[in-house]
Design a protein around this motif. Structure first.
Motif, PDB file in Angstrom:
ATOM      1  N   ASP A  83      67.408  63.264  14.640  1.00 41.54           N
ATOM      2  CA  ASP A  83      67.286  64.638  15.143  1.00 41.54           C
ATOM      3  C   ASP A  83      67.996  65.615  14.216  1.00 41.54           C
ATOM      4  OD1 ASP A  83      65.812  63.849  17.332  1.00 41.54           O
ATOM      5  OD2 ASP A  83      67.515  63.873  18.718  1.00 41.54           O
ATOM      6  N   GLU A  84      69.174  65.217  13.739  1.00 44.46           N
ATOM      7  CA  GLU A  84      69.937  66.091  12.846  1.00 44.46           C
ATOM      8  C   GLU A  84      69.265  66.242  11.480  1.00 44.46           C
ATOM      9  OE1 GLU A  84      74.458  66.577  11.056  1.00 44.46           O
ATOM     10  OE2 GLU A  84      74.110  65.251  12.776  1.00 44.46           O
ATOM     11  N   PHE A  85      68.606  65.190  11.025  1.00 40.47           N
ATOM     12  CA  PHE A  85      67.946  65.197   9.715  1.00 40.47           C
ATOM     13  C   PHE A  85      66.425  65.155   9.893  1.00 40.47           C
ATOM     14  CE2 PHE A  85      72.219  63.806   8.956  1.00 40.47           C
ATOM     15  CZ  PHE A  85      72.564  64.462   7.787  1.00 40.47           C
ATOM     16  N   ASN A  86      65.937  65.968  10.813  1.00 45.45           N
ATOM     17  CA  ASN A  86      64.516  65.924  11.158  1.00 45.45           C
ATOM     18  C   ASN A  86      63.617  66.598  10.123  1.00 45.45           C
ATOM     19  OD1 ASN A  86      64.945  68.616  11.627  1.00 45.45           O
ATOM     20  ND2 ASN A  86      64.647  68.511  13.831  1.00 45.45           N
ATOM     21  N   ASN A  87      64.198  67.200   9.107  1.00 53.41           N
ATOM     22  CA  ASN A  87      63.388  67.800   8.045  1.00 53.41           C
ATOM     23  C   ASN A  87      63.037  66.781   6.958  1.00 53.41           C
ATOM     24  OD1 ASN A  87      66.199  67.934   7.623  1.00 53.41           O
ATOM     25  ND2 ASN A  87      65.940  69.343   5.925  1.00 53.41           N
ATOM     26  N   TYR A  88      63.434  65.525   7.165  1.00 50.48           N
ATOM     27  CA  TYR A  88      63.102  64.437   6.242  1.00 50.48           C
ATOM     28  C   TYR A  88      62.188  63.447   6.946  1.00 50.48           C
ATOM     29  CZ  TYR A  88      66.883  66.320   3.474  1.00 50.48           C
ATOM     30  OH  TYR A  88      67.674  67.166   2.740  1.00 50.48           O
ATOM     31  N   ASP A  89      61.379  62.766   6.151  1.00 53.48           N
ATOM     32  CA  ASP A  89      60.532  61.704   6.696  1.00 53.48           C
ATOM     33  C   ASP A  89      61.347  60.417   6.742  1.00 53.48           C
ATOM     34  OD1 ASP A  89      58.299  63.368   6.997  1.00 53.48           O
ATOM     35  OD2 ASP A  89      57.619  62.955   4.956  1.00 53.48           O
ATOM     36  N   TRP A  90      61.265  59.735   7.880  1.00 51.62           N
ATOM     37  CA  TRP A  90      61.993  58.500   8.122  1.00 51.62           C
ATOM     38  C   TRP A  90      61.003  57.339   8.207  1.00 51.62           C
ATOM     39  CZ3 TRP A  90      67.320  57.734   9.318  1.00 51.62           C
ATOM     40  CH2 TRP A  90      68.087  58.900   9.332  1.00 51.62           C
TER      41      TRP A  90
END
Length: 145
Positions: A83-90
């Motif tokens: 959620d905190e790094f939601n601007n990256y694809d996981w």
């Protein structure tokens, strides 16, 4: 009115127990998917892995295995980190199912978090440091800003 026979009741008991085990397996599967957030796309082939790491923006890949207790623990908190790094694809890759990639990128323990961009490994958080949400978050802030 007579009472139910022992054989009849024993049969129901076995069916209830078997159905309970099946039900519990389904619940466990749903729970793991929920805890993981099932927001990470699973990488199933080496070709897909190679395609994903060519991204022009950083991508985050979790290496795991189904038998790994630390991986299950990570699943309990990784959703908040995502959620905190939601601007990256996981993404996630099961190192037991897609052979050779873990060795190629020196993943010696799981879970491990790796960051790739333009086909290059930018950063690697080894399994010993992926035990808490704070350590994973700190790693990602350090590497991604």
């Amino acid at each position: 009115m007579g009472c139910l026979s022992h054989t009849f009741l024993a049969g129901w008991n076995i069916r209830i127990e078997a159905n309970y085990k099946t039900f519990q397996l389904i619940i466990d599967t749903i729970e793991v998917a929920y805890l993981r957030g099932d927001r990470m796309e699973q990488i199933k082939t080496e070709e897909k892995f190679n395609e994903i790491i060519q991204s022009e923006k950083p991508v985050i890949i979790k290496f795991f295995a189904d038998w790994c207790p630390d991986c299950k623990r990570m699943n309990m908190f990784i959703g908040d980190v995502m959620d905190e790094f939601n601007n990256y694809d996981w993404y996630e890759i099961n190192s037991d199912e897609v052979k050779g990639i873990a060795e190629k990128y020196e993943v010696m323990g799981i879970p491990s978090i790796l960051i790739f961009q333009n086909g290059e490994k930018l950063a690697h958080q080894h399994s010993a440091y992926t035990k808490t949400p704070e350590s994973v978050t700190a790693f990602l802030h350090e590497q991604l800003g």
